[in-house]
Design a protein around this motif. Structure first.
Motif, PDB file in Angstrom:
ATOM      1  N   VAL A 256       0.868  -1.242  -0.163  1.00 32.28           N
ATOM      2  CA  VAL A 256       0.077  -0.102   0.091  1.00 32.28           C
ATOM      3  C   VAL A 256       0.933   1.297  -0.031  1.00 32.28           C
ATOM      4  CG1 VAL A 256      -1.939   1.231   1.331  1.00 32.28           C
ATOM      5  CG2 VAL A 256      -1.932  -1.401   1.181  1.00 32.28           C
ATOM      6  N   HIS A 257       1.797   1.288   0.676  1.00 31.44           N
ATOM      7  CA  HIS A 257       2.920   2.500   0.989  1.00 31.44           C
ATOM      8  C   HIS A 257       3.574   2.721  -0.414  1.00 31.44           C
ATOM      9  CE1 HIS A 257       6.030   4.840   2.593  1.00 31.44           C
ATOM     10  NE2 HIS A 257       6.735   4.462   1.895  1.00 31.44           N
ATOM     11  N   ARG A 261      -2.752  -0.748  -3.684  1.00 30.50           N
ATOM     12  CA  ARG A 261      -3.670  -0.841  -2.671  1.00 30.50           C
ATOM     13  C   ARG A 261      -4.215  -2.165  -2.739  1.00 30.50           C
ATOM     14  NH1 ARG A 261      -5.888   4.024  -0.207  1.00 30.50           N
ATOM     15  NH2 ARG A 261      -4.845   5.847  -0.969  1.00 30.50           N
ATOM     16  N   HIS A 278      -4.149   4.027   3.515  1.00 33.74           N
ATOM     17  CA  HIS A 278      -2.747   4.550   3.711  1.00 33.74           C
ATOM     18  C   HIS A 278      -2.798   5.145   4.929  1.00 33.74           C
ATOM     19  CE1 HIS A 278      -3.701   8.931   3.577  1.00 33.74           C
ATOM     20  NE2 HIS A 278      -4.422   8.695   2.703  1.00 33.74           N
ATOM     21  N   PRO A 493       0.447   7.938  -0.206  1.00 34.39           N
ATOM     22  CA  PRO A 493       1.040   6.843  -1.449  1.00 34.39           C
ATOM     23  C   PRO A 493       0.375   7.385  -2.964  1.00 34.39           C
ATOM     24  CG  PRO A 493       0.498   5.770   0.387  1.00 34.39           C
ATOM     25  CD  PRO A 493       0.028   6.946   0.798  1.00 34.39           C
TER      26      PRO A 493
END
Length: 577
Positions: A256-257, A261, A278, A493
Motif C-alpha cells: 500500500v505504501h 492498494r 494509507h 501513496p
C-alpha cells in the motif's frame, strides 16, 4: 447340599434360637423336604459354576468384537491401533532439547586443495538453480562488485556452468563439512542454506538473497539498497517508520505504501488483505540498523496463489509496477510484514536469519523464516526496512502450487501472534535463537527436524568464523514514548494502475476498488445499481467484473437495453426509483 431350615415365626417370637446346623434338628420346620434340591444362594451357585460363566462371557465378548469389526471394516485395524495407543501413552512425548556446546565448536578450516579455497569476497548474490542458466542469471553474474553463487540441487542439469558464477553442486556441498547439509532435502531451493555458509566462510559481509529471474535495473544493487551501513548517520540520517500508536497492530501490507492498494504480499494473513487505507502518519527512525532490507519487485511481485489465480485471465502475464519514488519505510518492534528469499539483502548482523526451514512446504519456507528472523532481530536492536522496486521479475505464467502454501494460509496469523508474545531469558543470541526454534516446534509451526537443523546451523556459523551480535533490550517491553505532532510525518501513496479480477485499475477506479475491498466486510449483502450513460458493450462487462464479487447483486441500467449483457433500459432520472 440340603436347603437350610428356616425357623417358624412362632419360635422366633418366643425367643427360641433357630438351629445353626442341619444336623442339629433333622427335618424340623421342613415343609417340602427334597434331599437333592439345589442351593438358592446366588453367590454359592456362581462360585460352583465360575468356569462356565467365564466361558459364556468370553463367547459373548468374541461375538460382539466380530460384529463391531465387521461394521468398522475396512478401518477395523485402525480401531485396534487406537485402543493400543491410548493404553500405551498418557500424552504426547516432549521434544528433546538440543545440547549445543557453543564454546567448544571447533573451527572449520578450508582444505588447501578444495575448489575456491583462497577466494574471498565481501558482497555475494546467492541463488538456487534447478534449470540451465537464464539470461537474468547471466546479468546477475555481471553485477559489478558482487560475486554470484549458484547452489544446485537434484534437478540441476549435469555440467551446469555460467561465466562469472561459482557453482556448488550436490557433490561439492557434501564435501564442505557443514553439519546442516545433512538436513537439507536434495530437490529443493532450501539448499541455499549451504550457499549462505559458503559465502560467510569466504568473507561475506553482505548477502543478496535472489532467484534466477531477478533483473537488477542498471545492474547496480548499490543504487537500490543500503549496502554500506558503516556510515549510516552520515549518508542515511533517518527513515520513515510505521507508527506504533496502535499496539494491537502487529502486521502491515507494505505494498500500500508503494502505490498498490489491492495487491498483497505472499504470507500476509488473508484477514488483513482488506486493510488498504494509507497511513494517517508515520514516525522516523535513525538509519544504520536495517539489517534485513526487503526490496519490491516490478513485473511479477511476490504474491500468493490466491492473488495470482483471481486477478487475471489464466493466459495473461502480470506486469505490475510500484512507486519507485516512494521513500523506504521501516517496521518498529512489534510490527511485522512478509519477507521473501528472492529480493532481500541481509547485512552481517542478521546472517543467522538466513537459515531456511526444511519441515514446512517450499512456498512457505522463506516467509516463515522471515517472520522468525524479524522476531529475533528485535533482540539485537535491528529492524526490517522495505525499499522501492529493486528488481524486475518476468511472469512466466506458471501455475502457482496452492497446496504448497497451506502452511501460510492456515498458520501465519497464529505465528505472528505467537512471535509477538514470545519471551526468553537466555543470555546469548544463539541461545535465544535455539530457544525460539524449540518453542515454534512445540507450537507446531515446524517440527523437531528444524530444531536440530537450527542447532547444526548455529554451530556451522561459529565454525566458519561468524561472531554472534550482542543482545539489546526490547522496546516492546518498555513504555512507548508519546508521539507528538512534531514526530508525525505524512506521506500519501500514489494510486498506481493495478489489476482487479482481470480488469485494469486506473485513476479513481484504483482508489474506489481499494475502498470497496475494505467496505465488503460491512456491505457484502448490498445490491448495487449503476447507470451507464454511454455505450454498454464493454462498460457493463467491466463493471460486473469489478463489482460482482464485492456486492451481492449488480444491476446495470442504461439508455438502451441489452439482453445479452442483462442491461435494462432506464433514464438516469428514473434510476433512483
Amino acid at each position: 447340599m440340603l436347603v437350610q431350615d428356616r425357623p417358624s415365626p412362632h419360635a422366633a417370637a418366643a425367643g427360641q434360637k433357630p438351629p445353626t446346623s442341619p444336623h442339629g434338628a433333622p427335618g424340623a420346620g421342613r415343609r417340602h423336604p427334597r434331599p437333592f434340591a439345589k442351593n438358592l444362594d446366588f453367590a454359592t451357585w456362581a462360585s460352583e459354576h465360575s468356569s462356565k460363566l467365564l466361558l459364556l462371557l468370553f463367547a459373548l465378548a468374541s461375538a460382539a468384537a466380530v460384529f463391531l469389526l465387521r461394521g468398522a471394516a475396512p478401518d477395523a485395524a485402525a480401531l485396534l491401533c487406537l485402543d493400543r495407543s491410548r493404553s500405551s501413552s498418557a500424552g504426547p512425548a516432549k521434544l528433546p532439547y538440543p545440547d549445543a556446546a557453543w564454546s567448544r565448536v571447533p573451527p572449520l578450516a578450508i582444505a588447501a586443495g578444495a575448489p575456491f579455497a583462497s577466494f574471498r569476497a565481501e558482497r555475494w548474490i546467492v541463488v538456487a538453480v534447478s534449470t540451465p542458466p537464464t539470461a537474468a542469471l547471466a546479468a546477475l553474474a555481471r553485477v559489478k562488485g558482487w560475486q554470484l553463487l549458484a547452489v544446485g540441487d537434484s534437478h540441476t542439469p549435469a555440467g551446469w556452468e555460467l561465466k562469472g558464477a561459482i557453482f556448488l553442486s550436490l557433490e561439492l556441498q557434501a564435501q564442505l563439512g557443514y553439519r546442516s547439509v545433512d538436513f537439507l532435502p536434495y530437490g529443493s531451493h532450501v539448499r541455499k542454506t549451504a550457499g549462505y555458509l559458503f559465502a560467510i566462510q569466504h568473507g561475506a559481509k553482505v548477502i543478496f538473497d535472489a532467484d534466477d529471474r531477478a533483473e537488477v535495473p542498471g545492474n547496480d544493487l548499490g543504487k537500490h539498497f543500503d549496502v554500506d551501513l558503516g556510515s549510516g548517520v552520515t549518508n542515511h540520517p533517518v527513515l520513515l517508520q510505521y507508527s506504533h500508536a496502535d499496539p494491537n497492530r502487529t502486521v502491515v501490507n507494505p505494498y500500500v505504501h508503494f502505490g498498490q492498494r489491492s495487491v498483497w504480499p505472499r504470507g500476509l494473513p488473508l484477514d488483513k488483505v482488506g486493510e488498504v487505507g494509507h497511513e494517517v502518519f508515520y514516525t522516523e527512525v535513525f538509519s544504520g540498523r536495517q539489517f534485513i532490507q526487503q526490496g519490491l519487485s516490478d513485473g511479477l511481485p511476490d504474491v500468493d496463489a490466491v492473488f495470482y489465480f483471481t486477478r487475471k485471465p489464466p493466459t495473461s502475464a502480470f506486469d505490475l509496477r510500484f512507486d519507485s519514488e516512494a521513500p523506504k519505510v521501516a517496521l518498529p518492534q512489534g510490527m511485522m510484514a512478509p519477507v521473501n528469499s528472492f529480493n532481500t539483502l541481509f547485512q552481517s548482523p542478521a546472517f543467522w536469519g538466513l537459515m531456511m526451514p526444511v519441515s514446512v512446504s517450499s512456498m512457505a519456507a522463506d516467509v516463515i523464516r522471515g517472520y522468525w528472523a524479524q522476531r529475533i532481530l528485535w533482540e539485537i536492536g535491528g529492524y526490517v526496512a522495505f525499499y522501492p522496486p529493486t528488481i524486475y521479475r518476468k511472469d512466466h505464467i506458471q501455475a502457482y502450487p496452492f497446496a504448497e502454501e497451506k502452511d501460510l494460509h492456515v498458520n501465519v496469523g497464529r505465528l505472528i501472534k505467537f512471535l509477538n508474545e514470545w519471551r526468553s531469558n537466555k543470555r546469548t543470541l544463539f541461545e535465544k535463537i535455539l530457544d525460539l526454534s524449540y518453542a515454534m516446534a512445540e507450537e507446531g509451526f515446524w517440527t523437531e527436524q528444524d530444531v536440530r537443523l537450527t542447532a547444526a546451523w548455529l554451530q556451522d556459523l561459529l565454525a566458519v568464523g561468524y561472531r554472534q551480535p550482542r543482545l539489546m533490550s526490547l522496546e516492546i517491553d518498555r513504555q512507548r514514548a508519546t508521539i507528538g505532532e512534531g514526530d508525525m510525518k505524512e506521506f500519501v501513496p500514489k494510486k498506481l494502475p493495478s489489476v482487479h479480477l482481470g480488469v485494469d485499475e486506473i485513476g479513481t477506479v484504483n482508489y474506489e476498488i481499494g475502498n470497496l475491498i475494505k467496505w465488503r466486510k460491512n456491505f457484502g449483502n448490498v445490491v448495487m445499481i449503476m447507470h451507464v450513460s454511454g455505450p454498454v458493450d464493454r462498460t457493463a462487462l467491466e463493471w460486473r467484473l469489478l463489482y460482482g464479487r464485492i456486492f451481492k447483486t449488480v444491476i446495470i441500467l442504461a439508455e438502451q437495453s441489452n439482453k445479452e449483457l442483462a442491461v435494462e433500459r432506464c433514464a438516469l432520472s428514473h434510476a433512483y426509483k
